[in-house]
Design a protein around this motif. Structure first.
Motif, mmCIF file in Angstrom:
data_model
loop_
_atom_site.group_PDB
_atom_site.id
_atom_site.type_symbol
_atom_site.label_atom_id
_atom_site.label_comp_id
_atom_site.label_asym_id
_atom_site.label_seq_id
_atom_site.Cartn_x
_atom_site.Cartn_y
_atom_site.Cartn_z
ATOM 1 N N ARG A 152 0.835 -1.192 0.000
ATOM 2 C CA ARG A 152 0.000 0.000 0.000
ATOM 3 C C ARG A 152 0.876 1.250 0.000
ATOM 4 N NH1 ARG A 152 -5.035 -1.216 4.194
ATOM 5 N NH2 ARG A 152 -5.842 -3.059 3.079
ATOM 6 N N PHE A 153 0.873 1.938 -1.132
ATOM 7 C CA PHE A 153 1.634 3.173 -1.244
ATOM 8 C C PHE A 153 0.937 4.303 -0.501
ATOM 9 C CE2 PHE A 153 3.184 0.943 -5.045
ATOM 10 C CZ PHE A 153 4.539 1.207 -4.958
ATOM 11 N N ARG A 154 1.721 5.316 -0.164
ATOM 12 C CA ARG A 154 1.203 6.579 0.322
ATOM 13 C C ARG A 154 1.616 7.670 -0.659
ATOM 14 N NH1 ARG A 154 3.831 6.465 6.341
ATOM 15 N NH2 ARG A 154 2.629 4.718 7.236
ATOM 16 N N PRO A 155 0.811 8.714 -0.800
ATOM 17 C CA PRO A 155 1.261 9.848 -1.608
ATOM 18 C C PRO A 155 2.576 10.391 -1.043
ATOM 19 C CG PRO A 155 -1.078 10.035 -1.118
ATOM 20 C CD PRO A 155 -0.572 8.898 -0.280
ATOM 21 N N GLY A 156 3.522 10.643 -1.916
ATOM 22 C CA GLY A 156 4.813 11.149 -1.472
ATOM 23 C C GLY A 156 5.874 10.088 -1.306
ATOM 24 N N ASP A 157 5.505 8.815 -1.357
ATOM 25 C CA ASP A 157 6.509 7.755 -1.267
ATOM 26 C C ASP A 157 7.559 7.928 -2.356
ATOM 27 O OD1 ASP A 157 5.441 6.447 0.923
ATOM 28 O OD2 ASP A 157 4.437 4.882 -0.227
ATOM 29 N N VAL A 158 8.779 7.497 -2.042
ATOM 30 C CA VAL A 158 9.875 7.506 -3.002
ATOM 31 C C VAL A 158 10.376 6.078 -3.152
ATOM 32 C CG1 VAL A 158 12.174 8.400 -3.559
ATOM 33 C CG2 VAL A 158 10.546 9.829 -2.279
ATOM 34 N N GLN A 175 6.756 -2.616 9.156
ATOM 35 C CA GLN A 175 7.785 -1.614 9.402
ATOM 36 C C GLN A 175 7.500 -0.343 8.616
ATOM 37 O OE1 GLN A 175 11.677 -3.053 8.384
ATOM 38 N NE2 GLN A 175 12.696 -1.100 8.802
ATOM 39 N N LEU A 176 7.136 -0.491 7.357
ATOM 40 C CA LEU A 176 6.839 0.675 6.537
ATOM 41 C C LEU A 176 5.532 1.347 6.951
ATOM 42 C CD1 LEU A 176 8.027 -0.779 3.132
ATOM 43 C CD2 LEU A 176 8.887 1.327 4.184
ATOM 44 N N ALA A 177 4.550 0.556 7.334
ATOM 45 C CA ALA A 177 3.266 1.135 7.763
ATOM 46 C C ALA A 177 3.424 1.970 9.027
ATOM 47 C CB ALA A 177 2.251 0.020 7.998
ATOM 48 N N ALA A 178 4.392 1.611 9.866
ATOM 49 C CA ALA A 178 4.601 2.329 11.122
ATOM 50 C C ALA A 178 5.402 3.618 10.949
ATOM 51 C CB ALA A 178 5.316 1.421 12.125
ATOM 52 N N GLN A 179 6.020 3.809 9.816
ATOM 53 C CA GLN A 179 6.863 4.984 9.628
ATOM 54 C C GLN A 179 6.017 6.252 9.495
ATOM 55 O OE1 GLN A 179 9.477 4.144 6.296
ATOM 56 N NE2 GLN A 179 10.954 3.074 7.609
ATOM 57 N N GLN A 180 6.427 7.297 10.193
ATOM 58 C CA GLN A 180 5.727 8.575 10.152
ATOM 59 C C GLN A 180 6.385 9.572 9.207
ATOM 60 O OE1 GLN A 180 2.743 8.975 11.879
ATOM 61 N NE2 GLN A 180 3.117 6.765 12.138
ATOM 62 N N HIS A 181 7.658 9.344 8.872
ATOM 63 C CA HIS A 181 8.350 10.246 7.953
ATOM 64 C C HIS A 181 7.987 9.895 6.515
ATOM 65 C CE1 HIS A 181 11.180 7.052 6.740
ATOM 66 N NE2 HIS A 181 11.260 6.716 8.008
ATOM 67 N N GLU A 202 2.530 4.663 -9.653
ATOM 68 C CA GLU A 202 1.365 5.469 -9.301
ATOM 69 C C GLU A 202 1.708 6.948 -9.374
ATOM 70 O OE1 GLU A 202 -0.504 4.235 -5.726
ATOM 71 O OE2 GLU A 202 -0.630 2.123 -6.332
ATOM 72 N N PRO A 203 0.740 7.790 -9.726
ATOM 73 C CA PRO A 203 1.012 9.216 -9.944
ATOM 74 C C PRO A 203 1.591 9.934 -8.730
ATOM 75 C CG PRO A 203 -1.130 8.613 -10.833
ATOM 76 C CD PRO A 203 -0.644 7.428 -10.057
ATOM 77 N N GLY A 204 1.189 9.576 -7.523
ATOM 78 C CA GLY A 204 1.631 10.299 -6.336
ATOM 79 C C GLY A 204 2.929 9.803 -5.749
ATOM 80 N N VAL A 205 3.597 8.886 -6.443
ATOM 81 C CA VAL A 205 4.826 8.278 -5.952
ATOM 82 C C VAL A 205 5.974 8.673 -6.873
ATOM 83 C CG1 VAL A 205 5.984 6.073 -5.460
ATOM 84 C CG2 VAL A 205 3.539 6.349 -4.960
#
Length: 297
Positions: A21-27, A78-84, A100-103
């Motif tokens: 599951r990506f988040r917007p802003g992921d690199v 581990q990635l789901a818990a990251q806040q940065h 994805e467009p936001g990544v």
């Protein structure tokens, strides 16, 4: 969106990207082995945290999602818990990852001969038995064969006709990875970075990457961040920066061996180097090769 290509080896499985599951802003940092992966992870860490004093080891801040030394769910958690802002390592080509467009997707390219020399020496620094246990592979039936000398190994590597989808660190695999990224280089969320540009203009490249990621860095922070991203500074901090959470490397400092360009071509005769260029011309478009080889002809 096309179904991603599945890349699998004894140590990696790109199928882990399918349910991620990506988040917007992921690199996503997508490179071949020994092409500047850790360097780009460090640059992203410095830009995101804006300090050389990172809050955790680099491999924890930027997990290697498709490496089979850790269970998939552990990496997901581990990635789901990251806040940065997340920045994730992979050696999977872009056609094996949902785009994805936001990544943002960063691909680092290195002269393949230099990459191959680093890969050869890296082989001596890996605890193969430890890696076998972590990935759950059975014990080898036969003892491994002694490796040839570097020049012999390199000429064989040049001639390899391996399937690029199963032998990603072969010459066909390297060119497959880079060709896919080259074809997408005009997309706004895909950034191609040349290893040699990082060497010759690290401050300018870091500023360019920050701009592409939409990150603003106060001017007074830049000198510290650039110093922390130099090869020497990273080698001094090898214990905190190398991708070795499972203890696979015999010597973490040896992971940062030299980092220079031109060592691959220097190993070969003129005829062998000409043959390398013949092979790459069979495997990749001319405009990509002109960009890739421009500093090491």
């Amino acid at each position: 969106m096309p179904t991603p290509v599945r890349y699998r080896s004894e140590e990696e499985d790109s199928g882990r990207w399918i349910d991620f599951r990506f988040r917007p802003g992921d690199v996503v940092i997508s490179t071949r082995s020994k092409c500047g992966t850790t360097w780009m992870q460090m640059i992203c860490a410095l830009l995101i945290f804006q300090t050389a004093d990172l809050p955790a080891p680099l491999a924890s801040l930027s997990p290697w999602l498709d490496w089979l030394t850790s269970p998939r769910e552990r990496i997901y958690d581990q990635l789901a818990a990251q806040q940065h802002r997340r920045f994730i390592k992979t050696h999977t080509p872009l056609d094996g990852i949902p785009v994805e467009p936001g990544v943002a997707y960063i691909v680092v390219a290195r002269h393949p001969l230099d990459m191959a020399v680093s890969l050869y020496h890296q082989g001596d620094n890996i605890d193969r038995e430890r890696l076998r246990r972590l990935t759950g592979r059975p014990e080898a039936v036969e003892a491994p064969r002694p490796r040839p000398d570097l020049r012999t190994w390199l000429t064989r590597w040049i001639e390899s006709a391996s399937d690029p989808r199963t032998a990603l660190d072969s010459l066909p695999g390297v060119m497959w990875h880079l060709t896919g990224a080259w074809q997408r280089r005009a997309e706004p969320n895909v950034l191609l970075v040349h290893y040699d540009d990082l060497q010759t203009d690290l401050p300018g490249q870091m500023r360019s990457i920050a701009a592409r990621l939409g990150i603003t860095v106060p001017e007074e922070r830049w000198p510290e961040l650039v110093r922390a991203a130099t090869f020497g500074a990273m080698r001094e901090r090898a214990a905190d920066l190398v991708p070795d959470a499972g203890g696979v490397l015999k010597d973490p400092r040896a992971f940062f061996r030299r980092g220079r360009s031109g060592s691959g071509a220097a190993c070969l005769s003129a005829a062998e180097l000409a043959r390398y260029h013949e092979r790459t011309a069979e495997l990749a478009p001319a405009d990509l090769l002109a960009w890739l080889h421009r500093l090491a002809r």
